[in-house]
Design an enzyme around this catalytic site. Structure first.
Site, PDB file in Angstrom:
ATOM      1  N   LYS A   1      -0.269 -16.089  -5.886  1.00 49.29           N
ATOM      2  CA  LYS A   1      -1.317 -16.000  -4.874  1.00 49.29           C
ATOM      3  C   LYS A   1      -2.628 -16.569  -5.389  1.00 49.29           C
ATOM      4  O   LYS A   1      -2.953 -16.453  -6.581  1.00 49.29           O
ATOM      5  CB  LYS A   1      -1.504 -14.551  -4.424  1.00 49.29           C
TER       6      LYS A   1
ATOM      7  N   ARG B   1       5.517  -0.600   5.529  1.00 50.03           N
ATOM      8  CA  ARG B   1       4.607  -1.144   6.527  1.00 50.03           C
ATOM      9  C   ARG B   1       5.350  -1.444   7.813  1.00 50.03           C
ATOM     10  O   ARG B   1       6.563  -1.690   7.808  1.00 50.03           O
ATOM     11  CB  ARG B   1       3.926  -2.414   6.015  1.00 50.03           C
TER      12      ARG B   1
ATOM     13  N   ARG C   1       5.173  -4.151  10.901  1.00 44.32           N
ATOM     14  CA  ARG C   1       4.603  -5.487  11.124  1.00 44.32           C
ATOM     15  C   ARG C   1       5.033  -6.034  12.475  1.00 44.32           C
ATOM     16  O   ARG C   1       6.165  -5.813  12.916  1.00 44.32           O
ATOM     17  CB  ARG C   1       5.033  -6.428  10.003  1.00 44.32           C
TER      18      ARG C   1
ATOM     19  N   LYS D   1       8.937  -2.729   0.748  1.00 45.29           N
ATOM     20  CA  LYS D   1       8.927  -3.544  -0.467  1.00 45.29           C
ATOM     21  C   LYS D   1       9.209  -2.639  -1.659  1.00 45.29           C
ATOM     22  O   LYS D   1       8.599  -1.569  -1.793  1.00 45.29           O
ATOM     23  CB  LYS D   1       7.580  -4.232  -0.650  1.00 45.29           C
TER      24      LYS D   1
ATOM     25  N   TYR E   1      -4.366 -11.113  10.004  1.00 45.77           N
ATOM     26  CA  TYR E   1      -4.718 -12.460   9.565  1.00 45.77           C
ATOM     27  C   TYR E   1      -3.971 -13.467  10.411  1.00 45.77           C
ATOM     28  O   TYR E   1      -2.981 -13.146  11.085  1.00 45.77           O
ATOM     29  CB  TYR E   1      -4.394 -12.668   8.083  1.00 45.77           C
TER      30      TYR E   1
ATOM     31  N   ARG F   1      -1.844 -16.833  10.067  1.00 42.68           N
ATOM     32  CA  ARG F   1      -1.068 -17.503   9.017  1.00 42.68           C
ATOM     33  C   ARG F   1      -0.635 -18.895   9.466  1.00 42.68           C
ATOM     34  O   ARG F   1      -0.119 -19.078  10.570  1.00 42.68           O
ATOM     35  CB  ARG F   1       0.157 -16.679   8.640  1.00 42.68           C
TER      36      ARG F   1
ATOM     37  N   GLU G   1      -0.499 -18.424  -0.556  1.00 40.17           N
ATOM     38  CA  GLU G   1       0.696 -17.946  -1.251  1.00 40.17           C
ATOM     39  C   GLU G   1       1.644 -19.121  -1.449  1.00 40.17           C
ATOM     40  O   GLU G   1       2.042 -19.770  -0.482  1.00 40.17           O
ATOM     41  CB  GLU G   1       1.387 -16.842  -0.457  1.00 40.17           C
TER      42      GLU G   1
ATOM     43  N   LYS H   1      -2.896  -7.268  -0.120  1.00 39.46           N
ATOM     44  CA  LYS H   1      -3.746  -6.908   1.021  1.00 39.46           C
ATOM     45  C   LYS H   1      -3.795  -5.386   1.185  1.00 39.46           C
ATOM     46  O   LYS H   1      -4.843  -4.820   1.505  1.00 39.46           O
ATOM     47  CB  LYS H   1      -3.217  -7.565   2.298  1.00 39.46           C
TER      48      LYS H   1
END
Length: 829
Positions: free
Chosen positions: A251, A316, A318, A333, A411, A413, A478, A510
């Site tokens: 990153k 999370r 999403r 994750k 964000y 992307r 990334e 993040k």
């Protein structure tokens, strides 16, 4: 920050602006923003920039008291309403001029892209209708497109790409100019114009265009032309629809001034990843929102991800696009240490938004959730079983461990990737924003719902209070690679990540950043990049890397235009580049073809990935290598303890003060000895020597009081084994010394005084060695277990032990010499 240029070496570098501390030698110049603006002019826009110097001059009223020897500064007349009216009128003219030019140029670029689409479409159609290929490798149909046509199309598209880049630079520099002149106006005249003029800027938002739609179109066209009408085809969703996938990700941060340039550079090598090519691009297509869960009492998910503990998880929810989307991805994750032989894995499954609350509360079981999927048969039974197992584990964790929504990240992307080919995938996240989702302070943000519903994708979310939002100042790049063992990334990727356009920030998260900034009173362990938020990440152009206009040599990169500095009170800048006159007239078509061929040959034999200034500075030895970069191991540091003791009148004040001065004196002595012992470092090349005296100083980051900065420390089983081996080696040495002491004591039937003294000295040395190695082993083991970024080497202890061994050996030699009559010492008789 200041940009300083050395006139002898023509090198430029950033320098922190500190009043009274700036030291610039002869031959170094600093320019103000007005000079920076004049030297960054692009030829096409030279009459459309803000008249910064004229506006600044208009802020100066006539002299009421002219300067004199007794009053060198003099005094100007007060700023009147008439002066304000004239200034605002001129400012409106400049705003209208810039806005009109930006609007006209944006329309021109859109029309050129449309014309290029037609031309590329015609060439591809002729390519599809070409006849069979003859023995010479050429199509027998005379109407088939030639290589020269494709090169001309590539040149046209490269020219449009350069136009987009120049327009973005023009807009950025003018926006900075307006901000600075308003700030100077408010400071000098004491009339507040900033709030009023903000409304005028909204009415003529020349700086709001992000050119994403143009970039998507240019990417598609350039990919067709670059591949000569045969772009890579495949499922654009390949790699995204699978449940489990593994990637190696690095990153970087990208300054807003460089975002458009980075996008344009990447699209010349990788196309923008579009999931639905038949649909016109919309702003919501690039929006991604994630809601992170954690236990607000223990923050175990936050600390686990921050410390990179084995098995650390992040949970999370999403979704892609606006809040009206029906499909939500539940993701987990899991971090795996390298020594385990496993890779970190991200697993996910999708669920309807209407079922989210019931699922998270346990009212809807995973068996019922996947019942329809089993009946449809669209997925394999194995995949459904894996998704169901994942759903059970996440549901159990949320219910049993009390996980609640704490932080949202939003964000836009832009992803670059060849369809169905995930070997190189690059994504750039812009307008990154973190928002609170909790109800901890009594405010019902999300309530009983799994997410708050008062915001969507309407960046910058101006309706939210300041304590609920964190707008990240940079874009996040990334670079995701899937290369075989021993295989290096493509050359252009290595050049990009080594360029001045990006700043490497390994392991940036993040979730971690949002949680640390939105909960300052609840989070005491901070990520290592937090101190970098106050450091300007922009770097001077160190190599000719960037967007080049066709027909220009490699020495005239448009990226050399206007790297303007951040706002400061002194507003000092330096000339950024001499190649900013990027928009020049093109020659004949034959000359352009030859130049384009030469440019492609130069790119093919581009030099290797050289270190930039920052990396070269990092490779140099620091002034004091023993000093840690982050001073945050102790919650109560020495200075705080001394201040508290002095304030309370404690008896510990003087002992603490003496301890501090003793430590500082010891460090000064050590540094003096080291400076006498170490040779002066030799610069690696002229780039480092241009930075001044060649001495590199490091900034020591200090955590706020009551908080600690966590620095990633790589801990593997071999680290523990290394500490144990060192411990056992010291024990072995101690045993040898103790054996020598025993041998001296038992050498004679009746031990003499000399034998007792020599044996005693060796025994004391062995005991000291044992105590030292035990203490060091305990200290290091605790530090390794807690992953502290401390100094693991010891330069004092081994020297002291070695001195004791030497003293014991010398005393034993003296004693034995006296016993044999070589020397006479009465105290040994």
């Amino acid at each position: 920050m200041l940009i300083v240029q050395d006139l002898r070496t023509k090198q430029r570098y950033w320098k922190t602006s500190e009043p009274g501390k700036n030291d610039f030698g002869p031959g170094q110049i600093i320019m103000k923003f007005g000079e920076q603006l004049r030297t960054s002019v692009i030829k096409e826009y030279q009459w459309y920039y803000i008249a910064y110097d004229e506006l600044k001059q208009q802020l100066k009223t006539d002299w009421a008291t002219p300067p004199s020897k007794s009053n060198p500064k003099g005094k100007r007349k007060e700023w009147t309403e008439d002066d304000e009216s004239k200034f605002i009128g001129r400012l409106e003219q400049e705003l209208d001029k810039v806005h009109t030019k930006q609007k006209v140029k944006a329309i021109e670029i859109s029309r050129r892209i449309a014309a290029s689409e037609k031309e590329v479409g015609d060439v591809v159609a002729r390519l599809d209708n070409r006849g069979p290929v003859g023995r010479d490798g050429n199509a027998q149909n005379d109407d088939a497109p030639t290589e020269e046509e494709f090169m001309m199309l590539e040149e046209d598209l490269s020219d449009i790409i350069a136009d987009v880049h120049d327009l973005a630079k023009f807009v950025s520099l003018n926006y900075t100019g307006f901000q600075k002149i308003i700030k100077k106006h408010d400071k000098q005249t004491k009339w507040m114009l900033k709030p009023v003029f903000a409304t005028r800027l909204k009415a003529k938002p020349f700086f709001k265009d992000n050119y994403d739609a143009d970039i998507v179109k240019l990417s598609k066209l350039y990919d067709i032309v670059r591949t000569r009408g045969n772009p890579v085809k495949g499922d654009s969703a390949a790699g995204g629809s699978q449940g489990n996938f593994i990637r190696n990700t690095t990153k970087y941060w990208v300054h807003p001034d460089n975002i458009t340039e980075v996008k344009l550079i990447i699209l010349k090598h990788l196309p923008v990843l579009v999931f639905n090519a038949n649909k016109e691009f919309e702003p919501k297509d690039s929006a991604i929102t994630s809601i992170y869960y954690d236990n607000p009492e223990t923050w175990d998910l936050y600390e686990g991800r921050l410390k990179k503990s084995e098995g650390a998880e992040a949970i999370r929810m999403r979704w892609y696009g606006d809040v009206d989307t029906e499909t939500i991805f539940v993701e987990r994750k899991t971090h795996r240490e390298d020594w385990t032989g496993e890779k970190s894995v991200k697993a996910r499954f999708n669920i309807k938004e209407k079922n989210m609350n019931a699922y998270l509360k346990g009212d809807l079981l995973p068996e019922a959730l996947f019942e329809k999927a089993r009946k449809d048969g669209k997925k394999s039974a194995k995949q459904i079983d894996e998704d169901e197992r994942l759903a059970k584990e996440i549901q159990y964790s949320v219910i049993q461990k009390g996980y609640k929504p704490v932080c949202r990240s939003f964000y836009n992307r832009t992803a670059f990737q060849l369809p169905a080919d995930a070997r190189v995938r690059i994504s750039l996240d812009t307008e990154l924003t973190m928002v609170r989702e909790d109800n901890l302070d009594g405010r019902q943000r999300s309530g009983d719902n799994w997410r708050r519903m008062d915001i969507g994708i309407d960046y910058p979310f101006s309706q939210l209070p300041a304590e609920d939002i964190e707008r990240f100042p940079y874009a996040v790049l990334e670079v995701k690679l899937q290369t075989q063992a021993g295989q290096e990334p493509p050359e252009w990727v290595r050049e990009l990540i080594a360029s001045h356009l990006v700043e490497a920030v390994p392991k940036f998260s993040k979730f971690i950043h949002g949680t640390a900034t939105l909960f300052p009173t609840r989070i005491n362990l901070l990520p290592f990049w937090m101190p970098q938020m106050d450091v300007d990440i922009r770097k001077p152009v160190t190599q000719h890397f960037g967007i080049r206009r066709p027909g220009h040599s490699a020495q005239s990169s448009t990226s050399d235009d206007d790297e303007d500095d951040e706002d400061s009170d002194d507003e000092q800048y330096v000339e950024e580049g001499e190649g900013s006159q990027s928009s020049t007239a093109l020659g004949s078509s034959d000359e352009n073809l030859n130049r384009l061929r030469e440019a492609r040959e130069i790119e093919n034999r581009a030099p290797g990935n050289e270190l930039d200034i920052e990396e070269q500075m990092a490779a140099q030895p620091l002034d004091d290598e023993d000093e840690p970069l982050y001073d945050s191991d102790d919650e109560d540091n020495e200075s705080d303890k001394i201040a508290e003791a002095r304030h309370s009148g404690s008896w510990m004040y003087y002992p603490l003060l003496m301890k501090k001065h003793a430590r500082m004196a010891g460090q000064h002595i050590i540094r003096t000895v080291d400076s006498m012992r170490k040779p002066n470092p030799v610069p690696r090349n002229g780039m480092i020597s241009a930075l001044g005296n060649g001495k590199i100083t490091s900034k020591k980051f200090k955590a706020p009081k009551g908080k600690k900065i966590h620095v990633p420390v790589r801990v593997e089983p071999k680290v523990y084994f290394a500490a144990e081996r060192t411990y056992l080696s010291w024990i072995e040495i101690s045993v040898f010394i103790a054996s020598a002491a025993t041998l001296l004591l038992n050498f004679d039937h009746q031990p003499t005084v000399g034998a007792l003294i020599g044996s005693g000295m060796f025994t004391l040395s062995a005991i000291a060695s044992l105590i030292y190695c035990m203490a060091i082993y305990v200290i290091r083991s605790r530090a390794i277990r807690s992953r502290k970024a401390i100094k693991y080497h010891d330069s004092v202890g081994p020297s002291v032990i070695a001195f004791l061994f030497l003293a014991a050996f010398v005393i034993n030699v003296i004693v034995q010499a006296h016993a044999r009559g070589y020397i006479q010492m009465s105290w040994l008789d």
